[in-house]
Design a protein around this motif. Structure first.
Motif, mmCIF file in Angstrom:
data_model
loop_
_atom_site.group_PDB
_atom_site.id
_atom_site.type_symbol
_atom_site.label_atom_id
_atom_site.label_comp_id
_atom_site.label_asym_id
_atom_site.label_seq_id
_atom_site.Cartn_x
_atom_site.Cartn_y
_atom_site.Cartn_z
ATOM 1 N N LEU A 120 8.125 -7.698 -4.497
ATOM 2 C CA LEU A 120 7.754 -6.192 -4.382
ATOM 3 C C LEU A 120 8.411 -5.564 -5.299
ATOM 4 O O LEU A 120 8.353 -4.315 -5.039
ATOM 5 C CB LEU A 120 8.261 -5.935 -2.820
ATOM 6 C CG LEU A 120 7.588 -6.514 -1.669
ATOM 7 C CD1 LEU A 120 8.334 -6.542 -0.502
ATOM 8 C CD2 LEU A 120 6.078 -6.070 -1.777
ATOM 9 N N THR A 121 8.947 -5.730 -6.220
ATOM 10 C CA THR A 121 9.755 -5.181 -7.114
ATOM 11 C C THR A 121 8.727 -5.220 -8.491
ATOM 12 O O THR A 121 9.265 -4.557 -9.593
ATOM 13 C CB THR A 121 10.915 -5.577 -7.476
ATOM 14 O OG1 THR A 121 11.080 -6.750 -8.078
ATOM 15 C CG2 THR A 121 11.999 -5.282 -6.177
ATOM 16 N N GLU A 122 8.099 -6.020 -8.825
ATOM 17 C CA GLU A 122 7.338 -6.395 -10.072
ATOM 18 C C GLU A 122 6.691 -5.096 -10.614
ATOM 19 O O GLU A 122 6.687 -4.798 -12.060
ATOM 20 C CB GLU A 122 6.575 -7.286 -10.116
ATOM 21 C CG GLU A 122 6.999 -8.791 -9.518
ATOM 22 C CD GLU A 122 6.207 -9.837 -9.391
ATOM 23 O OE1 GLU A 122 4.932 -9.649 -9.401
ATOM 24 O OE2 GLU A 122 6.519 -10.990 -9.146
ATOM 25 N N ASP A 123 6.080 -4.382 -9.842
ATOM 26 C CA ASP A 123 5.206 -3.085 -10.387
ATOM 27 C C ASP A 123 5.859 -1.697 -10.265
ATOM 28 O O ASP A 123 5.209 -0.785 -10.731
ATOM 29 C CB ASP A 123 3.706 -2.996 -9.596
ATOM 30 C CG ASP A 123 3.060 -4.273 -9.735
ATOM 31 O OD1 ASP A 123 3.059 -4.999 -11.046
ATOM 32 O OD2 ASP A 123 2.356 -4.830 -8.968
ATOM 33 N N ALA A 124 7.091 -1.960 -9.951
ATOM 34 C CA ALA A 124 7.654 -0.295 -9.564
ATOM 35 C C ALA A 124 7.776 0.590 -10.705
ATOM 36 O O ALA A 124 7.867 1.552 -10.814
ATOM 37 C CB ALA A 124 9.177 -0.681 -8.896
ATOM 38 N N GLU A 125 8.133 -0.179 -11.944
ATOM 39 C CA GLU A 125 8.501 0.566 -13.386
ATOM 40 C C GLU A 125 6.953 1.045 -14.081
ATOM 41 O O GLU A 125 6.967 1.537 -14.837
ATOM 42 C CB GLU A 125 9.172 -0.385 -14.173
ATOM 43 C CG GLU A 125 10.566 -0.658 -13.674
ATOM 44 C CD GLU A 125 11.594 0.585 -13.745
ATOM 45 O OE1 GLU A 125 11.050 1.710 -14.300
ATOM 46 O OE2 GLU A 125 12.569 0.515 -13.157
ATOM 47 N N THR A 126 6.005 0.134 -13.480
ATOM 48 C CA THR A 126 4.619 0.441 -14.115
ATOM 49 C C THR A 126 3.743 1.453 -13.455
ATOM 50 O O THR A 126 3.164 2.367 -14.219
ATOM 51 C CB THR A 126 3.713 -0.849 -14.181
ATOM 52 O OG1 THR A 126 4.543 -1.871 -14.922
ATOM 53 C CG2 THR A 126 2.632 -0.691 -14.924
ATOM 54 N N TRP A 127 3.778 1.554 -12.170
ATOM 55 C CA TRP A 127 2.939 2.350 -11.341
ATOM 56 C C TRP A 127 3.982 3.374 -10.413
ATOM 57 O O TRP A 127 5.134 2.984 -10.269
ATOM 58 C CB TRP A 127 2.231 1.584 -10.483
ATOM 59 C CG TRP A 127 1.326 0.437 -11.102
ATOM 60 C CD1 TRP A 127 1.520 -0.835 -11.090
ATOM 61 C CD2 TRP A 127 0.190 0.633 -11.704
ATOM 62 N NE1 TRP A 127 0.475 -1.450 -12.014
ATOM 63 C CE2 TRP A 127 -0.435 -0.388 -12.334
ATOM 64 C CE3 TRP A 127 -0.652 1.957 -12.142
ATOM 65 C CZ2 TRP A 127 -1.528 -0.493 -13.010
ATOM 66 C CZ3 TRP A 127 -1.882 1.807 -12.987
ATOM 67 C CH2 TRP A 127 -2.192 0.508 -13.198
ATOM 68 N N ASP A 128 3.493 4.324 -10.133
ATOM 69 C CA ASP A 128 4.181 5.507 -9.389
ATOM 70 C C ASP A 128 4.170 4.851 -8.107
ATOM 71 O O ASP A 128 2.866 5.281 -7.207
ATOM 72 C CB ASP A 128 3.595 6.859 -9.779
ATOM 73 C CG ASP A 128 3.847 7.504 -10.846
ATOM 74 O OD1 ASP A 128 4.929 7.104 -11.488
ATOM 75 O OD2 ASP A 128 3.051 8.258 -11.388
ATOM 76 N N LEU A 129 4.799 4.297 -7.256
ATOM 77 C CA LEU A 129 4.801 3.770 -6.135
ATOM 78 C C LEU A 129 5.781 4.206 -5.025
ATOM 79 O O LEU A 129 6.929 4.556 -5.375
ATOM 80 C CB LEU A 129 5.026 2.186 -6.048
ATOM 81 C CG LEU A 129 4.079 1.331 -7.006
ATOM 82 C CD1 LEU A 129 4.486 -0.209 -6.967
ATOM 83 C CD2 LEU A 129 2.736 1.252 -6.376
ATOM 84 N N GLN A 130 5.174 4.989 -3.892
ATOM 85 C CA GLN A 130 6.174 5.419 -2.957
ATOM 86 C C GLN A 130 6.504 4.454 -1.668
ATOM 87 O O GLN A 130 5.659 3.476 -1.455
ATOM 88 C CB GLN A 130 5.229 6.398 -2.441
ATOM 89 C CG GLN A 130 4.971 7.563 -3.099
ATOM 90 C CD GLN A 130 4.264 8.894 -2.401
ATOM 91 O OE1 GLN A 130 3.657 8.641 -1.289
ATOM 92 N NE2 GLN A 130 4.088 10.092 -2.794
ATOM 93 N N VAL A 131 7.721 4.535 -1.512
ATOM 94 C CA VAL A 131 8.409 3.692 -0.367
ATOM 95 C C VAL A 131 8.897 4.723 0.568
ATOM 96 O O VAL A 131 9.161 5.890 0.376
ATOM 97 C CB VAL A 131 9.516 3.035 -0.678
ATOM 98 C CG1 VAL A 131 10.083 2.147 0.398
ATOM 99 C CG2 VAL A 131 9.093 1.888 -2.011
ATOM 100 N N MET A 132 8.134 4.652 1.942
ATOM 101 C CA MET A 132 8.468 5.409 2.928
ATOM 102 C C MET A 132 9.530 4.900 3.802
ATOM 103 O O MET A 132 9.888 3.701 4.067
ATOM 104 C CB MET A 132 7.354 5.743 3.980
ATOM 105 C CG MET A 132 7.680 6.636 5.233
ATOM 106 S SD MET A 132 6.334 6.667 6.323
ATOM 107 C CE MET A 132 5.284 7.812 5.225
ATOM 108 N N VAL A 133 10.648 5.896 3.913
ATOM 109 C CA VAL A 133 12.015 5.556 4.893
ATOM 110 C C VAL A 133 11.846 6.469 6.119
ATOM 111 O O VAL A 133 11.891 7.875 6.077
ATOM 112 C CB VAL A 133 13.279 5.942 4.149
ATOM 113 C CG1 VAL A 133 14.570 5.665 5.141
ATOM 114 C CG2 VAL A 133 13.335 4.914 2.667
#
Length: 245
Positions: A120-133
């Motif tokens: 679940l961390t592979e694309d974090a630097e490539t795309w603007d991905l949101q995580v909801m807390v």
């Protein structure tokens, strides 16, 4: 090698040695191709299962305590847990397939390792991905750890707010405290299933590392509210497991 040796083993927990009450869920798991045995926490000293099916109903034998014991122990916290609701007669009334559980306060190093293992961390630097807390207090340490991976963190403070934000923003994954001001994490997960855009979002549940008996009982009652009037069939249950046949 015998069939028993080849079959992956699932442990049933929260039922003690109640053969009668565990009969139905045993049948369901056997149908899905698993070898099934009832166990307690002491049995982890002799080995680990492929996963744990854990009864969190008011009729369980300290299901929430077992969950905390598993997740608070570094030797067992990676064992997958599938929470279920079993009636007093053992009928399968509900299943709550969270991707995983983390105890609060979250260990940042373990969090990062776990997410990496799950891919679940592979694309974090490539795309603007949101995580909801989703938490009534916010979880600063968790947010910092997620931000360090390159995720944008969006906070929601109630279940209703989380649904509204998720259906608009489509988060990449969700971390939710087990009890919110207006609903439980399991109820929020059920509501997400109603919306195609967030139906399959990875959903992690956050639990306190210790809970009083009254808190555990309240959580079991919250689970009870989500139970279907008609029990799940073997086929419906099996959709939440990897088929082994």
């Amino acid at each position: 090698m015998s069939d028993t040796q080849r079959q992956p083993e699932i442990w049933l927990m929260g039922l003690g040695c109640d053969e009668e009450r565990s009969a139905k869920v045993r049948d369901y798991l056997t149908y899905a191709g698993y070898r099934v045995t009832c166990h307690g926490m002491d049995d982890f000293a002799d080995g680990r299962p492929l996963g744990v099916v854990l009864d969190l109903s008011p009729f369980s034998r300290d299901g929430w305590g077992i969950l905390l014991d598993i997740k608070n122990n570094a030797a067992t916290r990676d064992v997958p847990i599938l929470p279920v609701y079993l009636s007093q007669e053992g009928k399968v009334g509900g299943i709550f397939p969270a991707v995983g559980f983390f105890t609060l306060p979250v260990d940042p190093d373990y969090l990062l390792t776990k997410l990496a293992v799950l891919g679940l961390t592979e694309d974090a630097e490539t795309w603007d991905l949101q995580v909801m807390v989703v938490s009534k207090r916010g979880e600063e340490h968790l947010a910092k750890a997620l931000t360090s991976l390159g995720f944008d963190v969006v906070n929601a403070y109630t279940g209703k707010e989380a649904v509204a934000l998720a259906t608009i923003g489509r988060p990449f994954m969700v971390f939710c405290c087990v009890m919110l001001p207006d609903m439980s994490a399991f109820e929020l997960m059920e509501r997400f299933r109603l919306f195609p855009q967030v139906r399959n979002v990875p959903f992690f549940v956050l639990v306190k590392d210790a809970m009083k008996e009254g808190e555990r009982a309240a959580l079991s009652r919250q689970v009870e509210h989500l139970v279907r009037k008609k029990e799940l069939t073997r086929e419906e249950f099996a959709t939440h497991l990897r088929r082994r046949r």
